[in-house]
Design a protein around this motif. Structure first.
Motif, PDB file in Angstrom:
ATOM      1  N   THR A 236       0.831  -1.198   0.000  1.00 37.56           N
ATOM      2  CA  THR A 236       0.000   0.000   0.000  1.00 37.56           C
ATOM      3  C   THR A 236       0.868   1.252   0.000  1.00 37.56           C
ATOM      4  OG1 THR A 236      -1.727  -1.171   1.199  1.00 37.56           O
ATOM      5  CG2 THR A 236      -1.811   1.223   1.246  1.00 37.56           C
ATOM      6  N   GLU A 237       1.916   1.259   0.800  1.00 37.59           N
ATOM      7  CA  GLU A 237       2.814   2.418   0.837  1.00 37.59           C
ATOM      8  C   GLU A 237       3.545   2.598  -0.488  1.00 37.59           C
ATOM      9  OE1 GLU A 237       5.406   1.939   4.132  1.00 37.59           O
ATOM     10  OE2 GLU A 237       3.825   2.216   5.611  1.00 37.59           O
ATOM     11  N   THR A 238       3.932   1.506  -1.107  1.00 29.99           N
ATOM     12  CA  THR A 238       4.635   1.580  -2.389  1.00 29.99           C
ATOM     13  C   THR A 238       3.731   2.132  -3.473  1.00 29.99           C
ATOM     14  OG1 THR A 238       5.994  -0.310  -1.760  1.00 29.99           O
ATOM     15  CG2 THR A 238       5.913   0.240  -4.091  1.00 29.99           C
TER      16      THR A 238
ATOM     17  N   GLY B  22       2.159   6.702  -6.882  1.00 29.62           N
ATOM     18  CA  GLY B  22       1.144   7.648  -7.347  1.00 29.62           C
ATOM     19  C   GLY B  22       1.571   9.084  -7.120  1.00 29.62           C
ATOM     20  N   LEU B  23       2.192   9.349  -5.992  1.00 31.35           N
ATOM     21  CA  LEU B  23       2.651  10.700  -5.697  1.00 31.35           C
ATOM     22  C   LEU B  23       3.775  11.122  -6.641  1.00 31.35           C
ATOM     23  CD1 LEU B  23       2.288  13.085  -3.782  1.00 31.35           C
ATOM     24  CD2 LEU B  23       3.996  12.053  -2.306  1.00 31.35           C
TER      25      LEU B  23
ATOM     26  N   CYS C 139      -3.129   4.640  -9.351  1.00 33.67           N
ATOM     27  CA  CYS C 139      -2.422   4.232  -8.131  1.00 33.67           C
ATOM     28  C   CYS C 139      -3.203   4.637  -6.884  1.00 33.67           C
ATOM     29  CB  CYS C 139      -1.024   4.832  -8.086  1.00 33.67           C
ATOM     30  SG  CYS C 139       0.130   4.082  -9.232  1.00 33.67           S
ATOM     31  N   PHE C 140      -3.746   5.843  -6.890  1.00 30.76           N
ATOM     32  CA  PHE C 140      -4.532   6.295  -5.737  1.00 30.76           C
ATOM     33  C   PHE C 140      -5.827   5.502  -5.609  1.00 30.76           C
ATOM     34  CE2 PHE C 140      -2.256  10.551  -6.281  1.00 30.76           C
ATOM     35  CZ  PHE C 140      -1.329  10.222  -5.314  1.00 30.76           C
ATOM     36  N   ALA C 141      -6.415   5.091  -6.725  1.00 29.81           N
ATOM     37  CA  ALA C 141      -7.625   4.283  -6.669  1.00 29.81           C
ATOM     38  C   ALA C 141      -7.317   2.881  -6.116  1.00 29.81           C
ATOM     39  CB  ALA C 141      -8.243   4.180  -8.059  1.00 29.81           C
ATOM     40  N   LEU C 142      -6.162   2.342  -6.485  1.00 25.45           N
ATOM     41  CA  LEU C 142      -5.765   1.036  -5.951  1.00 25.45           C
ATOM     42  C   LEU C 142      -5.454   1.107  -4.461  1.00 25.45           C
ATOM     43  CD1 LEU C 142      -3.405  -0.348  -8.734  1.00 25.45           C
ATOM     44  CD2 LEU C 142      -5.632  -1.244  -8.064  1.00 25.45           C
ATOM     45  N   ASP C 143      -4.988   2.265  -4.019  1.00 22.77           N
ATOM     46  CA  ASP C 143      -4.625   2.437  -2.613  1.00 22.77           C
ATOM     47  C   ASP C 143      -5.842   2.426  -1.705  1.00 22.77           C
ATOM     48  OD1 ASP C 143      -2.927   2.887  -0.467  1.00 22.77           O
ATOM     49  OD2 ASP C 143      -3.153   5.053  -0.625  1.00 22.77           O
TER      50      ASP C 143
END
Length: 69
Positions: A14-16, A21-22, A64-68
């Motif tokens: 999750t952090e990766t 994404g950032l 990426c943010f949606a997957l998070d």
């Protein structure tokens, strides 16, 4: 029942994904600035290519943010 190892693995993933994404979001902003600079210098093809890459990077950051979540 989840073990502690599985929870730690999920946290790292999750952090990766959120960090990726950032980074992609920042890259999209920089690339869009390059595209605007190219447009101002009269190089339309380079500006269009840079803008396309910026859109792809921004869309990937949103994914990426949606997957998070």
């Amino acid at each position: 029942m989840t073990t502690e190892t599985e929870i730690i693995g999920q946290t790292r993933t999750t952090e990766t994904v959120s960090s990726l994404g950032l980074v992609l979001n920042f890259a999209a902003v920089v690339i869009m600035a390059v595209a605007l600079a190219g447009l101002g210098l009269g190089n339309g093809l380079a500006a269009a290519c840079s803008a396309a890459v910026a859109v792809i990077a921004f869309t990937a950051s949103l994914a990426c943010f949606a997957l998070d979540r």
